[in-house]
Design a protein around this motif. Structure first.
Motif, PDB file in Angstrom:
ATOM      1  N   ALA A  80      -6.240   5.267 -50.030  1.00  0.00           N
ATOM      2  CA  ALA A  80      -6.436   3.840 -50.321  1.00  0.00           C
ATOM      3  C   ALA A  80      -7.925   3.518 -50.487  1.00  0.00           C
ATOM      4  O   ALA A  80      -8.298   2.745 -51.375  1.00  0.00           O
ATOM      5  N   THR A  81      -8.764   4.115 -49.657  1.00  0.00           N
ATOM      6  CA  THR A  81     -10.203   3.872 -49.752  1.00  0.00           C
ATOM      7  C   THR A  81     -10.766   4.423 -51.057  1.00  0.00           C
ATOM      8  O   THR A  81     -11.578   3.763 -51.728  1.00  0.00           O
ATOM      9  N   ILE A  82     -10.338   5.617 -51.441  1.00  0.00           N
ATOM     10  CA  ILE A  82     -10.790   6.208 -52.702  1.00  0.00           C
ATOM     11  C   ILE A  82     -10.343   5.351 -53.882  1.00  0.00           C
ATOM     12  O   ILE A  82     -11.123   5.092 -54.808  1.00  0.00           O
ATOM     13  N   ALA A  83      -9.099   4.891 -53.867  1.00  0.00           N
ATOM     14  CA  ALA A  83      -8.581   4.048 -54.957  1.00  0.00           C
ATOM     15  C   ALA A  83      -9.371   2.746 -55.054  1.00  0.00           C
ATOM     16  O   ALA A  83      -9.724   2.304 -56.149  1.00  0.00           O
ATOM     17  N   ALA A  84      -9.675   2.137 -53.915  1.00  0.00           N
ATOM     18  CA  ALA A  84     -10.435   0.882 -53.924  1.00  0.00           C
ATOM     19  C   ALA A  84     -11.839   1.102 -54.485  1.00  0.00           C
ATOM     20  O   ALA A  84     -12.336   0.301 -55.288  1.00  0.00           O
ATOM     21  N   GLN A  85     -12.493   2.197 -54.080  1.00  0.00           N
ATOM     22  CA  GLN A  85     -13.835   2.474 -54.587  1.00  0.00           C
ATOM     23  C   GLN A  85     -13.789   2.809 -56.075  1.00  0.00           C
ATOM     24  O   GLN A  85     -14.640   2.356 -56.843  1.00  0.00           O
ATOM     25  N   ALA A  86     -12.803   3.587 -56.500  1.00  0.00           N
ATOM     26  CA  ALA A  86     -12.693   3.946 -57.923  1.00  0.00           C
ATOM     27  C   ALA A  86     -12.452   2.714 -58.786  1.00  0.00           C
ATOM     28  O   ALA A  86     -12.939   2.638 -59.920  1.00  0.00           O
ATOM     29  N   ALA A  87     -11.752   1.725 -58.263  1.00  0.00           N
ATOM     30  CA  ALA A  87     -11.515   0.490 -59.012  1.00  0.00           C
ATOM     31  C   ALA A  87     -12.793  -0.336 -59.110  1.00  0.00           C
ATOM     32  O   ALA A  87     -12.963  -1.126 -60.036  1.00  0.00           O
ATOM     33  N   ARG A  88     -13.705  -0.144 -58.158  1.00  0.00           N
ATOM     34  CA  ARG A  88     -14.963  -0.894 -58.124  1.00  0.00           C
ATOM     35  C   ARG A  88     -16.067  -0.175 -58.891  1.00  0.00           C
ATOM     36  O   ARG A  88     -16.768  -0.756 -59.703  1.00  0.00           O
ATOM     37  N   LEU A  89     -16.243   1.129 -58.613  1.00  0.00           N
ATOM     38  CA  LEU A  89     -17.294   1.929 -59.229  1.00  0.00           C
ATOM     39  C   LEU A  89     -16.956   3.391 -58.960  1.00  0.00           C
ATOM     40  O   LEU A  89     -17.043   3.851 -57.823  1.00  0.00           O
ATOM     41  N   ALA A  90     -16.566   4.110 -60.011  1.00  0.00           N
ATOM     42  CA  ALA A  90     -16.153   5.502 -59.824  1.00  0.00           C
ATOM     43  C   ALA A  90     -17.338   6.422 -59.574  1.00  0.00           C
ATOM     44  O   ALA A  90     -17.262   7.343 -58.771  1.00  0.00           O
ATOM     45  N   HIS A  91     -18.453   6.184 -60.271  1.00  0.00           N
ATOM     46  CA  HIS A  91     -19.616   7.046 -60.097  1.00  0.00           C
ATOM     47  C   HIS A  91     -20.856   6.266 -60.523  1.00  0.00           C
ATOM     48  O   HIS A  91     -20.944   5.809 -61.649  1.00  0.00           O
ATOM     49  N   GLY A  92     -21.800   6.130 -59.622  1.00  0.00           N
ATOM     50  CA  GLY A  92     -22.989   5.357 -59.924  1.00  0.00           C
ATOM     51  C   GLY A  92     -24.245   6.188 -60.054  1.00  0.00           C
ATOM     52  O   GLY A  92     -25.329   5.637 -60.085  1.00  0.00           O
ATOM     53  N   MET A  93     -24.097   7.510 -60.133  1.00  0.00           N
ATOM     54  CA  MET A  93     -25.269   8.389 -60.177  1.00  0.00           C
ATOM     55  C   MET A  93     -26.253   7.983 -59.078  1.00  0.00           C
ATOM     56  O   MET A  93     -27.371   7.553 -59.333  1.00  0.00           O
TER      57      MET A  93
END
Length: 121
Positions: A80-93
């Protein structure tokens, strides 16, 4: 109760794992994945400490690589935490464009680190 433990339904590796291994051998650069006649099995899913291969065989994962060693496979809270972060920002370098999450994590690690270990790599 038997679904909680490993279950081998056929040969290992089975025909589906062998077919997937053949695709890997055909399209992946040499030296990345070790492939032999009897290895590896192709994983399709996992939960907790159990892994299911492409042929429906279920194994107890004793390799437990990377974060799986501490968290298990597909832990509900982690997923659930990974899904929430991926919906917000998958990769910000993060080494080029740091995120608010990174800044707060660095601050928290400095606060709980022993002695004068206030820098994180």
């Amino acid at each position: 109760m038997s679904e909680r433990f490993e279950s081998i339904a056929g040969p290992v590796p089975g025909p589906r794992s062998r077919a997937l291994n053949a695709l890997v051998a055909r399209y992946e650069a040499p030296g990345v994945t070790f492939l032999a006649e009897d290895y590896p099995i192709a994983w399709t899913s996992a939960h907790g400490a159990l892994v299911t291969d492409a042929d429906g065989n279920r194994y107890l994962d004793l390799t437990a690589a990377f974060s799986v060693a501490a968290l298990g496979h597909t832990d509900d809270a982690v997923t659930a935490t990974i899904a929430a972060q991926a919906a917000r920002l998958a990769h910000g370098m993060g080494d080029v464009h740091p995120t608010d999450v990174k800044a707060r994590l660095l601050e928290r690690l400095a606060a709980i680190a022993p002695g004068d270990c206030s820098k994180t790599y």
